[in-house]
Scaffold this active site. Structure first.
Site, PDB file in Angstrom:
ATOM      1  N   ASP A 183       0.840  -1.201   0.000  1.00 10.35           N
ATOM      2  CA  ASP A 183       0.000   0.000   0.000  1.00 10.35           C
ATOM      3  C   ASP A 183       0.875   1.251   0.000  1.00 10.35           C
ATOM      4  O   ASP A 183       1.616   1.500   0.950  1.00 10.35           O
ATOM      5  CB  ASP A 183      -0.906  -0.008   1.234  1.00 10.35           C
ATOM      6  N   HIS A 185      -0.552   4.266  -0.288  1.00 12.44           N
ATOM      7  CA  HIS A 185      -1.383   5.241   0.434  1.00 12.44           C
ATOM      8  C   HIS A 185      -1.361   6.621  -0.211  1.00 12.44           C
ATOM      9  O   HIS A 185      -1.578   7.638   0.461  1.00 12.44           O
ATOM     10  CB  HIS A 185      -0.896   5.341   1.890  1.00 12.44           C
ATOM     11  N   GLU A 209      -1.151  -0.854  -4.069  1.00 15.39           N
ATOM     12  CA  GLU A 209      -2.378  -0.106  -3.816  1.00 15.39           C
ATOM     13  C   GLU A 209      -2.120   1.393  -3.749  1.00 15.39           C
ATOM     14  O   GLU A 209      -1.138   1.833  -3.153  1.00 15.39           O
ATOM     15  CB  GLU A 209      -2.965  -0.586  -2.492  1.00 15.39           C
ATOM     16  N   GLU A 235     -10.124   3.114  -2.945  1.00 16.36           N
ATOM     17  CA  GLU A 235     -10.703   3.333  -1.631  1.00 16.36           C
ATOM     18  C   GLU A 235     -11.205   4.758  -1.445  1.00 16.36           C
ATOM     19  O   GLU A 235     -12.042   5.015  -0.591  1.00 16.36           O
ATOM     20  CB  GLU A 235      -9.700   2.996  -0.532  1.00 16.36           C
ATOM     21  N   ASP A 257     -14.966   0.911  -1.292  1.00 19.84           N
ATOM     22  CA  ASP A 257     -15.253   0.673   0.123  1.00 19.84           C
ATOM     23  C   ASP A 257     -16.763   0.652   0.299  1.00 19.84           C
ATOM     24  O   ASP A 257     -17.453   1.590  -0.102  1.00 19.84           O
ATOM     25  CB  ASP A 257     -14.620   1.784   0.966  1.00 19.84           C
ATOM     26  N   HIS A 284     -12.075  -2.449  -0.099  1.00 19.87           N
ATOM     27  CA  HIS A 284     -11.358  -1.793   1.004  1.00 19.87           C
ATOM     28  C   HIS A 284     -12.217  -1.885   2.259  1.00 19.87           C
ATOM     29  O   HIS A 284     -13.421  -1.634   2.223  1.00 19.87           O
ATOM     30  CB  HIS A 284     -11.133  -0.331   0.619  1.00 19.87           C
TER      31      HIS A 284
END
Length: 382
Positions: A183, A185, A209, A235, A257, A284
Site C-alpha cells: 500500500d 497510500h 495499492e 478506496e 469501500d 477496502h
C-alpha cells in the site's frame, strides 16, 4: 412495512453505526463513516433520514436513486458514505424480510469461501518480519503492508532501498506460497512510483495499492504501463463514474469501500462494470463489523472478486474497541486457512450487539488521522 426510526452511534475506535427500525420490528444496521470525519457523516445521515422515515424499506433501489440524485449537489465522500450506511441497513432489513442472506438476493453465491488478508503495518521495517510471521502462524495466506512512511517527491536511493527491504523481509517469511500486497497510500508521485515498482517486482506483490492520489487518475495509464506489478486503487473513489478512468487506464484491481462508495447497491454495479475490463474486486475495509459483513455479501455474489480486506487486530484499534466487540457471535468472522466461510443467516449475516453499541456510544470518539510533515516543514501525505 415502514421505516419508523433511524439512529446513529459514534463508537470507538473510529466508527459510526446507523440503526434503521421498522414499524414491524425489523431492524437493519449500517456503517456510514468517513474515517476522521465521522461527525460530519452523522449529520448527513440525519438529513437524509428525513426522506426515509415513513417509507417502505424494501424499495432499496428507489431510495438509493433519491438519496444520491435528489439533491442538486451530489456525490463526494460525506454524502456517498451516508448513503452507503443507510443502503447497508436497508439490505439488512430486506434479507430479514425475505428470510435470506443478502448474497442470495443479489443472485446467489458464486463461491463457498472468501479469501481475506490481514494488515501488518510497514512503517517500521524492523517490525515487518515479526508481524508477518504472526499472521502466517494464524493461518493467513495473504497480508498487506505499507510501502513506506513519508516519501520525497523524487525518492532518494535510501528511500527506495527501505521500501525494498520491507518487501523483501515480508517475502522471506511468506515464502512463495503466500501473498503480500503493498500500500503506497497515495504517498508517492508518478515519478517516484515508477522508480520504486521495478525494484520490488522481483518479490511478486499481489498488487500495489494507491500508487497515486485519487485526483491524479489521469496519470494512472503511464504508471500501469510502466509497472511490472498489478496496480490497485479505489478506496477514495465514490461511484461508478469515478472508477471509469482507472479502468480505462488498465488498473487490475478495484478497491471500492462498502461504507464510502454508495453501499451494497453501488459496489455491486462497480464490480459488474469492471468485468469487461478484466479487472477484479478487492473491497477496502479497515472498518467495523457491519462494513465487513456488507463487504462479504458482495464478495460471495461477485464473480470477479479477488480478496477481502478486514481489520481484526489492526493498529488503528490500539487503545480502543475491536471489531468483534460489537457482535453477539463472532463465528461469521472466523478465519479458516485464511478464508471466511459463506454466511447463511438472513440479511448481512451478523447480529449486532445493540447493548454494546449503545454503551460504547456514550463514550464516543473524536478520531483524526495524523498530519505528517517533511523535514523542511511542508505537508506530507499520510
Amino acid at each position: 412495512m415502514k421505516i419508523s426510526r433511524i439512529e446513529t452511534f459514534l463508537v470507538p475506535p473510529r466508527w459510526l453505526f446507523c440503526r434503521v427500525e421498522t414499524d414491524e420490528g425489523l431492524i437493519g444496521w449500517g456503517e456510514p463513516v468517513v474515517e476522521g470525519r465521522a461527525e460530519v457523516v452523522r449529520s448527513a445521515v440525519e438529513v437524509l433520514s428525513e426522506y426515509l422515515i415513513g417509507e417502505d424499506p424494501l424499495r432499496i433501489e428507489q431510495h438509493w436513486q433519491v438519496l444520491t440524485k435528489g439533491g442538486f449537489y451530489r456525490g463526494g465522500p460525506v454524502l456517498s458514505s451516508a448513503v452507503a450506511g443507510l443502503d447497508q441497513a436497508l439490505w439488512d432489513i430486506a434479507g430479514q424480510a425475505y428470510g435470506a442472506p443478502v448474497h442470495a438476493l443479489l443472485g446467489g453465491p458464486v463461491r463457498d469461501r472468501v479469501r481475506v488478508y490481514s494488515w501488518v503495518g510497514g512503517d517500521d521495517p524492523n517490525e515487518i518480519a515479526e508481524a508477518v510471521a504472526a499472521q502466517v502462524e494464524a493461518g493467513m495466506t495473504a497480508v498487506k503492508m505499507n510501502a513506506s512512511g513519508q516519501l520525497s517527491a523524487i525518492p532518494t536511493a535510501a528511500e527506495v532501498a527501505n521500501v525494498v527491504r520491507r518487501v523483501a523481509a515480508a517475502r522471506e517469511v511468506l515464502g512463495d506460497g503466500r501473498d503480500v500486497a503493498i500500500d503506497f497510500h497515495g504517498r508517492a508521485t508518478a515519478a517516484g512510483v515508477r522508480r520504486i515498482l521495478p525494484e520490488i517486482a522481483p518479490f511478486h506483490p499481489l498488487f500495489v495499492e494507491e500508487p497515486l492520489l485519487p485526483e491524479q487518475a489521469h496519470l494512472l495509464h503511464d504508471v500501469v504501463t510502466a509497472s511490472p506489478v498489478p496496480v490497485a486503487t479505489g478506496e477514495r473513489l465514490f461511484g461508478r463514474a469515478e472508477f471509469l478512468t482507472p479502468l480505462q487506464a488498465g488498473v487490475a484491481v478495484l478497491q471500492p469501500d462498502l461504507s464510502h462508495a454508495g453501499g451494497i447497491s453501488e459496489v455491486r454495479r462497480i464490480g459488474a462494470m469492471a468485468e469487461p475490463y478484466g479487472a477484479v474486486l478487492a473491497p477496502h475495509c479497515p472498518l467495523g463489523p457491519i462494513a465487513l459483513a456488507a463487504s462479504l455479501q458482495i464478495a460471495f455474489s461477485t464473480p470477479n472478486f479477488l480478496i477481502q480486506e478486514q481489520s481484526i487486530g489492526m493498529h488503528y484499534h490500539d487503545g480502543g474497541a475491536e471489531l468483534l466487540d460489537y457482535v453477539v457471535d463472532p463465528e461469521p468472522f472466523r478465519f479458516v486457512n485464511g478464508h471466511i466461510r459463506r454466511p447463511e443467516a438472513p440479511g448481512l449475516g451478523i447480529t449486532v450487539d445493540e447493548a454494546a453499541v449503545r454503551a460504547a456510544a456514550r463514550e464516543g470518539h473524536a478520531w483524526r488521522n495524523p498530519v505528517w510533515r517533511h523535514d523542511d516543514g511542508s505537508f506530507a501525505e499520510w
